[in-house]
Design a protein around this motif. Structure first.
Motif, mmCIF file in Angstrom:
data_model
loop_
_atom_site.group_PDB
_atom_site.id
_atom_site.type_symbol
_atom_site.label_atom_id
_atom_site.label_comp_id
_atom_site.label_asym_id
_atom_site.label_seq_id
_atom_site.Cartn_x
_atom_site.Cartn_y
_atom_site.Cartn_z
ATOM 1 N N PRO A 69 0.710 -1.243 0.104
ATOM 2 C CA PRO A 69 0.084 -0.059 0.006
ATOM 3 C C PRO A 69 0.696 1.215 0.059
ATOM 4 O O PRO A 69 0.394 2.112 -0.333
ATOM 5 C CB PRO A 69 -0.692 -0.143 1.170
ATOM 6 N N GLY A 108 -7.611 -6.726 12.950
ATOM 7 C CA GLY A 108 -7.146 -6.811 14.463
ATOM 8 C C GLY A 108 -8.567 -7.115 15.155
ATOM 9 O O GLY A 108 -9.529 -7.390 14.899
ATOM 10 N N GLY A 111 -11.330 -4.588 14.113
ATOM 11 C CA GLY A 111 -11.841 -4.882 12.765
ATOM 12 C C GLY A 111 -12.439 -6.023 12.493
ATOM 13 O O GLY A 111 -13.656 -6.071 11.839
ATOM 14 N N TYR A 128 -9.421 -6.759 4.555
ATOM 15 C CA TYR A 128 -8.078 -6.516 4.170
ATOM 16 C C TYR A 128 -7.222 -6.090 5.245
ATOM 17 O O TYR A 128 -7.638 -5.317 6.110
ATOM 18 C CB TYR A 128 -8.033 -5.285 3.085
ATOM 19 N N ASP A 129 -5.958 -6.771 5.198
ATOM 20 C CA ASP A 129 -5.002 -6.509 5.997
ATOM 21 C C ASP A 129 -3.582 -7.061 5.504
ATOM 22 O O ASP A 129 -3.651 -7.836 4.469
ATOM 23 C CB ASP A 129 -5.165 -7.505 7.497
ATOM 24 N N ALA A 134 -2.716 -11.951 10.831
ATOM 25 C CA ALA A 134 -4.281 -11.262 11.453
ATOM 26 C C ALA A 134 -5.420 -11.651 10.697
ATOM 27 O O ALA A 134 -6.695 -11.978 11.302
ATOM 28 C CB ALA A 134 -3.923 -9.571 11.319
ATOM 29 N N PRO A 201 -3.696 0.435 13.432
ATOM 30 C CA PRO A 201 -3.146 1.165 14.507
ATOM 31 C C PRO A 201 -3.373 2.593 14.610
ATOM 32 O O PRO A 201 -3.479 3.129 13.518
ATOM 33 C CB PRO A 201 -1.640 0.382 14.425
ATOM 34 N N LEU A 206 -0.177 6.610 9.283
ATOM 35 C CA LEU A 206 -0.489 5.361 8.630
ATOM 36 C C LEU A 206 -1.852 5.258 8.231
ATOM 37 O O LEU A 206 -2.241 5.099 7.081
ATOM 38 C CB LEU A 206 -0.370 4.410 9.645
ATOM 39 N N ASN A 227 -12.253 4.401 12.266
ATOM 40 C CA ASN A 227 -12.686 3.770 13.768
ATOM 41 C C ASN A 227 -11.742 4.307 14.761
ATOM 42 O O ASN A 227 -11.869 3.845 15.740
ATOM 43 C CB ASN A 227 -12.709 2.477 13.644
ATOM 44 N N SER A 228 -10.815 5.291 14.386
ATOM 45 C CA SER A 228 -9.826 5.901 15.556
ATOM 46 C C SER A 228 -10.608 5.962 16.650
ATOM 47 O O SER A 228 -11.522 6.828 16.963
ATOM 48 C CB SER A 228 -9.010 6.966 14.749
ATOM 49 N N TYR A 253 -16.550 2.623 16.934
ATOM 50 C CA TYR A 253 -17.417 1.503 17.535
ATOM 51 C C TYR A 253 -16.978 1.109 18.942
ATOM 52 O O TYR A 253 -16.160 1.654 19.310
ATOM 53 C CB TYR A 253 -17.154 0.341 16.590
ATOM 54 N N ILE A 255 -16.317 -2.035 20.685
ATOM 55 C CA ILE A 255 -16.221 -3.084 20.800
ATOM 56 C C ILE A 255 -17.491 -3.943 20.611
ATOM 57 O O ILE A 255 -17.995 -4.698 21.374
ATOM 58 C CB ILE A 255 -15.588 -3.421 22.269
HETATM 59 N N1 NAD Z 1 -9.402 -2.155 20.533
HETATM 60 C C1 NAD Z 1 -10.404 -1.708 20.865
HETATM 61 O O1 NAD Z 1 -11.258 -1.878 21.757
HETATM 62 C C2 NAD Z 1 -10.996 -0.194 20.040
HETATM 63 C C3 NAD Z 1 -12.303 0.236 20.246
HETATM 64 C C4 NAD Z 1 -12.528 1.481 19.372
HETATM 65 C C5 NAD Z 1 -11.709 1.692 18.151
HETATM 66 N N2 NAD Z 1 -10.335 1.282 18.332
HETATM 67 C C6 NAD Z 1 -9.627 1.780 17.276
HETATM 68 O O2 NAD Z 1 -9.536 0.927 16.223
HETATM 69 C C7 NAD Z 1 -8.321 1.042 15.694
HETATM 70 C C8 NAD Z 1 -7.644 -0.477 15.593
HETATM 71 O O3 NAD Z 1 -7.535 -0.976 16.791
HETATM 72 P P1 NAD Z 1 -7.093 -2.491 17.321
HETATM 73 O O4 NAD Z 1 -7.318 -2.701 18.581
HETATM 74 O O5 NAD Z 1 -8.007 -3.343 16.288
HETATM 75 O O6 NAD Z 1 -5.592 -2.755 16.555
HETATM 76 P P2 NAD Z 1 -5.031 -3.953 16.070
HETATM 77 O O7 NAD Z 1 -3.550 -3.579 16.529
HETATM 78 O O8 NAD Z 1 -5.560 -4.971 17.112
HETATM 79 O O9 NAD Z 1 -5.270 -4.302 14.521
HETATM 80 C C9 NAD Z 1 -4.797 -3.369 13.806
HETATM 81 C C10 NAD Z 1 -4.610 -4.156 12.478
HETATM 82 O O10 NAD Z 1 -4.194 -3.469 11.236
HETATM 83 C C11 NAD Z 1 -3.192 -4.020 10.462
HETATM 84 N N3 NAD Z 1 -2.566 -3.336 9.899
HETATM 85 C C12 NAD Z 1 -1.285 -2.537 9.975
HETATM 86 N N4 NAD Z 1 -0.903 -1.953 9.025
HETATM 87 C C13 NAD Z 1 -1.778 -2.082 7.858
HETATM 88 C C14 NAD Z 1 -1.729 -1.552 6.601
HETATM 89 N N5 NAD Z 1 -0.959 -0.710 6.092
HETATM 90 N N6 NAD Z 1 -2.687 -2.054 5.713
HETATM 91 C C15 NAD Z 1 -3.979 -3.003 6.210
HETATM 92 N N7 NAD Z 1 -3.820 -3.307 7.623
HETATM 93 C C16 NAD Z 1 -2.867 -2.984 8.187
HETATM 94 C C17 NAD Z 1 -2.589 -4.945 11.580
HETATM 95 O O11 NAD Z 1 -2.032 -5.959 10.693
HETATM 96 C C18 NAD Z 1 -3.574 -5.325 12.627
HETATM 97 O O12 NAD Z 1 -4.215 -6.440 12.187
HETATM 98 C C19 NAD Z 1 -7.366 1.769 16.395
HETATM 99 O O13 NAD Z 1 -7.651 3.340 15.613
HETATM 100 C C20 NAD Z 1 -8.259 2.019 18.100
HETATM 101 O O14 NAD Z 1 -8.014 3.174 18.410
HETATM 102 C C21 NAD Z 1 -10.086 0.319 19.187
#
Ligand code: NAD
Length: 422
Positions: A69, A108, A111, A128-129, A134, A201, A206, A227-228, A253, A255
């Motif tokens: 990407p 992740g 997602g 897509y990842d 993952a 992330p 990014l 979804n940040s 979202y 969780i």
């Molecule tokens: N975990 C939570 O409870 C929660 C709740 C609401 C919002 N969020 C937000 O959601 C987002 C993701 O959080 P998470 O906990 O799922 O993170 P995570 O680290 O579990 O997942 C991130 C995923 O992105 C993938 N990734 C990295 N670079 C990439 C790229 N260039 N192209 C495609 N995929 C790529 C990684 O392989 C990983 O699977 C964050 O912005 C977080 O703030 C998280």
């Protein structure tokens, strides 16, 4: 060409049908019949009545190494102008929503859960990842949970595809037809995602660079949603690489699938028509959207701001030795009739994340006075690797948490929340 499916071990409750040698898409089946498209299901002997709850996951070939990407140049618009970004956003037709997938970018923790709920109403979803691991783990999670989640809701599952190829992700055929300039054809565009949700992330450069790539790859009527948890769409729009932030917004979202609330917030220039359309689509699949008024840029999401205050005072109470985590949570649960208290919730989110968010808040709003509690959290938990659920022990030990779960009767969504792929 290797495919994600060819690397998958047998799933706990599924059967893998792969055709990697012929280059065709592989099918991962969660027992019984296959869902071939929304509302139509095919078993080994031909068409069958719709099964009660059978998810299908299609894993497309994953030539990740061929397509990074971060190195791909923008794709030019096709001759018919189907990739023009200059036209205003218009809602896709109702009929097309059964064919066009929701694209979830990032497989992740969050997602895969967002994908699960969108797929639970017969809607096609593509995940897509860049990480095959993952994707593998997301396939396991969805295979284990989509059927039971649909059973609870009385709905049918939609197609779920996974891919590490961004070109595949931006259309649905798996092998998009392209014209001589490399642009997907008009016919393919009718199958391209109608919404892309980034779950990447928490890094502004990014997220904006991937969103900019998506913006160039997806049709002009595709909504771009972030979804940040702490970066606003306005910050993303200001960062630079996005040419058309009018179709970008925050959709935050909490969780899913257990929590259904989603907060929608404008980038400052998000096209007004997107909000009622998207809120309507969310309600149809079972989410509960809350829209922050368009003319207001909040410094954070509504719930996150309130939750931040709750976490901050809880940590202060613990750091001062005024109460133990079990006491704080018992008081909270009793008063609010809540399933979990703040300490259990912080263990769920991850104490390292809690510390990072608090540090971020302190930088944005000096004077909060939370430095001592933050230092206490870091010294006693984060630096000792006691991060909560993800590491075992946290504010509660793993055993204490297990006992609490039983006590709170969380069995209702147990299958969905506690699987090996989660
Ligand atoms: N975990 C939570 O409870 C929660 C709740 C609401 C919002 N969020 C937000 O959601 C987002 C993701 O959080 P998470 O906990 O799922 O993170 P995570 O680290 O579990 O997942 C991130 C995923 O992105 C993938 N990734 C990295 N670079 C990439 C790229 N260039 N192209 C495609 N995929 C790529 C990684 O392989 C990983 O699977 C964050 O912005 C977080 O703030 C998280």
């Amino acid at each position: 060409m290797a495919s994600t499916t060819s690397r998958l071990p047998p799933l706990a409750r599924g059967v893998i049908q792969g055709f990697p040698a012929s280059g065709k898409a592989a099918l991962v089946r969660a027992s019984r019949p296959i869902c071939t498209s929304a509302g139509r299901f095919r078993g080994a002997q031909g068409l069958l009545p719709p099964p009660r709850h059978t998810p299908l996951i299609r894993c497309c070939p994953t030539p990740a190494a061929q397509y990074s990407p971060f190195t791909t140049s923008p794709r030019p618009p096709d001759a018919a102008g189907h990739e023009s970004h200059h036209s205003k956003w218009r809602p896709p037709s109702d009929e097309s929503l059964d064919q066009r997938p929701v694209l979830v970018v990032g497989a992740g923790n969050i997602g895969r859960r967002v994908a699960l709920v969108w797929a639970s109403n017969g809607r096609p979803v593509t995940i897509y990842d860049i990480s095959p691991d993952a994707l593998h783990s997301a396939v396991e999670y969805i295979t284990d949970n989509l059927g039971s989640f649909c059973a609870q809701r009385g709905t049918h599952p939609g197609h779920v595809s996974t891919t590490a190829d961004l070109r595949t992700a931006t259309s649905t055929s798996g092998r998009p037809d392209r014209d001589s300039s490399g642009a997907v054809t008009a016919q393919e565009h009718t199958r391209a995602p109608w919404m892309a949700i980034e779950c990447l992330p928490e890094s502004l450069p990014l997220k904006t660079s991937v969103l900019a790539l998506l913006e160039r790859s997806l049709p002009a009527d595709c909504i771009l949603a972030s979804n940040s948890s702490s970066l606003t769409a306005a910050e993303m729009a200001a960062e630079g690489p996005l040419a058309f932030p009018h179709r970008l917004l925050n959709t935050h979202y909490f969780i899913p699938p257990r929590n259904r609330m989603v907060e929608l917030m404008s980038s400052g220039v998000t096209q007004a028509a997107i909000f009622p359309f998207l809120a309507g689509q969310m309600r149809r699949v079972g989410f509960v959207p809350v829209v922050v008024p368009r003319d207001i840029q909040s410094r954070g999401f509504v719930f996150n701001r309130i939750w931040a205050a709750c976490k901050r005072e809880t940590l202060a109470v613990l750091a001062e030795g005024v109460a133990r985590p079990a006491d704080v949570d018992a008081l909270f649960r009793d008063f609010f009739h809540a399933e979990k208290g703040p300490c259990e919730r912080m263990d769920e989110v991850g104490l390292d994340t809690v510390a990072r968010v608090e540090q971020h808040d302190l930088e944005r709003r000096p004077g909060l006075g939370s430095e001592p509690a933050l230092a206490w959290l870091r010294t006693n938990y984060v630096e000792r690797g006691k991060l909560g659920e993800k590491s075992g022990d946290g504010l509660f030990t793993a055993d204490e948490r297990d006992q609490l779960k039983e006590k709170h009767h969380l069995e209702k969504y147990k299958d969905v929340e506690e699987t090996s792929g989660a």
